[in-house]
Design a protein around this motif. Structure first.
Motif, short mmCIF file in Angstrom:
data_model
loop_
_atom_site.label_atom_id
_atom_site.label_comp_id
_atom_site.label_asym_id
_atom_site.label_seq_id
_atom_site.Cartn_x
_atom_site.Cartn_y
_atom_site.Cartn_z
N SER A 239 0.83 -1.20 0.00
CA SER A 239 0.00 0.00 0.00
C SER A 239 0.87 1.26 0.00
CB SER A 239 -0.92 0.01 1.24
OG SER A 239 -1.57 1.27 1.36
N ILE A 240 0.71 2.09 -1.03
CA ILE A 240 1.48 3.34 -1.11
C ILE A 240 0.97 4.33 -0.07
CG2 ILE A 240 1.94 5.34 -2.57
CD1 ILE A 240 2.09 3.48 -4.93
N ALA A 241 -0.35 4.47 0.05
CA ALA A 241 -0.91 5.37 1.08
C ALA A 241 -0.49 4.90 2.47
CB ALA A 241 -2.43 5.40 0.97
N GLY A 242 -0.48 3.58 2.67
CA GLY A 242 -0.06 3.04 3.96
C GLY A 242 1.38 3.35 4.27
N ALA A 243 2.25 3.31 3.23
CA ALA A 243 3.67 3.61 3.44
C ALA A 243 3.85 5.07 3.86
CB ALA A 243 4.46 3.33 2.17
N LEU A 285 -2.54 -1.08 8.42
CA LEU A 285 -3.67 -0.15 8.35
C LEU A 285 -4.44 -0.25 7.05
CD1 LEU A 285 -1.90 3.03 9.84
CD2 LEU A 285 -3.45 1.46 11.01
N PHE A 286 -3.72 -0.42 5.94
CA PHE A 286 -4.37 -0.42 4.63
C PHE A 286 -4.17 -1.73 3.87
CE2 PHE A 286 -3.55 3.97 5.72
CZ PHE A 286 -4.73 4.61 5.37
N GLY A 287 -3.61 -2.73 4.53
CA GLY A 287 -3.36 -4.00 3.85
C GLY A 287 -4.63 -4.83 3.71
N ALA A 288 -4.69 -5.62 2.64
CA ALA A 288 -5.84 -6.50 2.40
C ALA A 288 -5.52 -7.90 2.88
CB ALA A 288 -6.19 -6.52 0.92
#
Length: 290
Positions: A239-243, A285-288
């Motif tokens: 996740s780019i947003a998560g990074a 946080l944003f991982g599937a």
């Protein structure tokens, strides 16, 4: 009890440092999201980029920020070549082999740097690290402000590339379904190499932003990559947003841990978060979920 000014400065410094951490993590999470591997050579490649910045300054007096013009395409080419002609062919299609190849590549690069530069620590002989920006009662380090803004800009550009260009669509297609992408005519090996190159280009930008205030030796990259792994786990693998958000959070945690516990113990908070995330939300946080 700390004065509010000190707490605000700690939070801002943490955000600025965390943005550069996020940039290092971006390359790691992008490679994982597309190639579905952990790149153990990430730290060694960051060290190579940092030495390139140091060499450009020491030999040719090139400002580290201007050095991006040459070092970013150089690192992209290095990453593309390594994936296309070394990692890909040597792995024989096995993910386990890829892990071993990147680990071996890391050892080779670190020892090559050790042979070339010895174990001496090097830094830029520049006054840039001492420059500050006055924001009312707050004093902010100029290199950190530049690093923060540049990291946000690079993240935004990377998002646009992935979502608004044909190359980005090909990368996302391969990340989602490799076989399907191959069937519709996408050259998967080329996409893998481009993705690896982009990850190395992110490291080049991070190196140019780090060197005005940090030192470099053949093991420098390893410390940053430990933090980057924590950011990737916190934000979610791929996740780019998560990074980005994970990097900002980790930067603030490190800053306040250093303020409360001292600089030598500042990273304790980072690894406590790492353990908590693995226990409470392993996908980040944003991982599937798989």
């Amino acid at each position: 009890m700390y004065a509010p000014q000190i707490l605000i400065e700690a939070a801002l410094n943490g955000l600025m440092t965390g943005a550069v951490y996020a940039l290092i993590a971006l390359g790691l999470t992008l490679v994982y999201g597309v190639l579905h591997i952990i790149n153990f050579a990430h730290g060694a490649l960051l060290t190579c980029a940092m030495f390139a910045v140091w060499g450009a300054f020491a030999l040719f007096h090139v400002d580290p920020y201007l050095a991006m013009i040459g070092i970013v395409p150089l690192m992209f080419g290095l990453g593309y070549g390594l994936q296309r002609f070394v990692i890909g062919p040597a792995s024989h299609g096995s993910d386990n082999n890829v892990l071993l190849v990147t680990l071996g590549l890391s050892i080779v690069l670190e020892n090559a740097l050790l042979a070339l530069f010895r174990s001496d620590t090097r830094a830029l002989d520049s006054d840039a690290a001492l420059q500050v920006i006055e924001l009312g009662p707050l004093l902010l380090s100029t290199p950190r402000v530049i690093g923060f803004l540049a990291s946000l800009a690079v993240t935004g550009v990377l998002w646009l590339v992935l979502n608004r260009t044909d190359t980005g669509r090909a990368i996302r297609a391969v990340a989602r379904e490799k076989l399907g992408a191959r069937l519709v005519g996408i050259e998967v090996d080329h996409v893998y190499a481009v993705t690896f190159g982009i990850g190395c280009a992110c490291l080049a930008v991070a190196a140019c932003l780090l060197m005005p205030t940090y030192y470099v030796n053949p093991r420098s990259g390893a410390a940053f990559v430990l933090v980057a792994f924590t950011i990737v786990v916190l934000g979610g693998m791929g996740s780019i947003a998560g990074a980005l958000i994970g990097g900002l959070v980790i930067g603030v945690v490190e800053s306040f841990s250093g303020l409360l516990l001292g600089d030598s113990l500042g990273q304790i908070g980072i690894f406590l978060i790492f353990i908590l995330v693995l226990l409470v939300r392993p996908t980040g946080l944003f991982g599937a979920r798989a």
